[in-house]
Design an enzyme around this catalytic site. Structure first.
Site, mmCIF file in Angstrom:
data_model
loop_
_atom_site.group_PDB
_atom_site.id
_atom_site.type_symbol
_atom_site.label_atom_id
_atom_site.label_comp_id
_atom_site.label_asym_id
_atom_site.label_seq_id
_atom_site.Cartn_x
_atom_site.Cartn_y
_atom_site.Cartn_z
ATOM 1 N N ASN A 105 27.738 10.799 26.199
ATOM 2 C CA ASN A 105 28.329 11.084 25.156
ATOM 3 C C ASN A 105 26.690 12.493 25.395
ATOM 4 O OD1 ASN A 105 28.823 12.888 22.642
ATOM 5 N ND2 ASN A 105 29.715 10.951 22.181
ATOM 6 N N GLU A 156 30.922 10.855 14.533
ATOM 7 C CA GLU A 156 30.318 11.670 13.663
ATOM 8 C C GLU A 156 31.130 12.968 13.967
ATOM 9 O OE1 GLU A 156 27.455 11.490 17.055
ATOM 10 O OE2 GLU A 156 26.530 9.359 16.395
HETATM 11 P P1 13P Z 1 24.851 5.530 21.351
HETATM 12 O O1 13P Z 1 24.953 4.742 23.149
HETATM 13 O O2 13P Z 1 23.688 6.426 21.222
HETATM 14 O O3 13P Z 1 24.535 4.258 20.240
HETATM 15 O O4 13P Z 1 25.858 5.818 20.905
HETATM 16 C C1 13P Z 1 26.829 5.857 20.915
HETATM 17 C C2 13P Z 1 28.488 6.553 20.301
HETATM 18 O O5 13P Z 1 27.964 7.265 19.957
HETATM 19 C C3 13P Z 1 28.862 7.631 22.494
HETATM 20 O O6 13P Z 1 29.639 8.418 21.902
#
Ligand code: 13P
Length: 265
Positions: free
Chosen positions: A13, A104
């Site tokens: 992502n 998010e």
């Molecule tokens: P990180 O791997 O940067 O912690 O992000 C995880 C995430 O939100 C994937 O959707």
């Protein structure tokens, strides 16, 4: 039964990172790697979720072993929804994967369990595979609410109309909010415990077959150094990776781990 009978999904992502030029350069490096052509005949699915503006570039340059998905998709086919994208527009460029319910989106853009349900159902009805994200915040974990929060998210995001898609088409991602982008990874034990809870929720509501066929990915500071121990947990079917999916080198390293683990089964 082999441990990864559902296959292994490695999904990157990219969030609001990577320009078109970055996307091209990432894909050029990834596609030159000898592992990539072997993935087609392996149980490993590799996926990237770039920003909207890079979707077309990614789709045109992805080669045959990678798949591309949208980070967010609306529940209507078209209309006055500024800033959103439709399944119609995505299908036109050959995209058939989407994320829904990322923390998010929930935290900064007012996404609710109901809107996640609306988006997910519309996508599924339009032939998309969806990775629906759930996860608790640090405060919720510390106050002993993890189970309640995860169960509410599952109950309110996954409706009975989705039963036909609980055959692997709908994928769940457990992303504890406190582990996202913080460098704090859930321990394999914490992650497995949450994954078991999610699988049990599917079992209780939709039966053993739906629960057994639905892949559940872990997300939250996954990196090449911790991916293998997470994949060794019986209920972890892959990773949804943010930061460590941005460089071709570390994304390839995650794919190598997944291919090695799948081979061991
Ligand atoms: P990180 O791997 O940067 O912690 O992000 C995880 C995430 O939100 C994937 O959707």
């Amino acid at each position: 039964m082999n441990q990864h009978s559902r296959g292994i999904i490695v999904a990157g992502n990219w969030k609001m990172n990577q320009t078109n030029a970055d996307t091209s350069s990432f894909l050029r490096t990834v596609n030159e790697h000898p592992l990539i052509p072997t993935l087609q005949s392996s149980p490993v699915t590799s996926l990237i979720f770039p920003s909207f503006l890079s979707l077309m570039t990614a789709q045109n340059e992805k080669g045959s072993s990678l798949e591309i998905g949208s980070q967010n998709t609306h529940w209507e086919d078209h209309g006055a929804f500024t800033g959103e994208v439709s399944t119609t527009a995505l299908k036109e460029i050959g995209i058939h994967w989407s994320l829904t319910g990322h923390s998010e989106r929930r935290q900064y853009f007012g996404e609710t369990n109901q809107s996640v349900q609306n988006r997910t159902l519309h996508l599924l009805k339009n032939g998309f595979r969806v990775i629906l994200c759930v996860g608790e915040t640090q405060k919720e974990r510390e106050s002993g609410q993890t189970k309640t929060v995860l169960e509410n998210q599952m109950n309110e995001c996954i409706s009975e109309s989705m039963i036909p898609y609980l055959n692997g088409t709908l994928v769940i991602a457990y992303e504890p909010v406190w582990a996202i982008g913080t460098g704090l990874t859930a321990s394999p034990r914490q992650a497995e415990e949450a994954h078991q809870l999610l699988r049990k929720n599917l079992w209780d509501r939709f039966g053993i077959e739906a629960s057994g066929r639905t892949s559940i990915l872990y997300g939250g500071s996954v990196k090449p150094e911790n991916f293998e121990e997470l994949l060794e947990c019986p209920n972890i079917d892959g990773g949804l990776v943010g930061g460590a999916s941005l460089s071709a080198h570390s994304f390839l390293s995650l794919l190598e781990t997944a291919a090695r683990v799948a081979e061991k089964d």
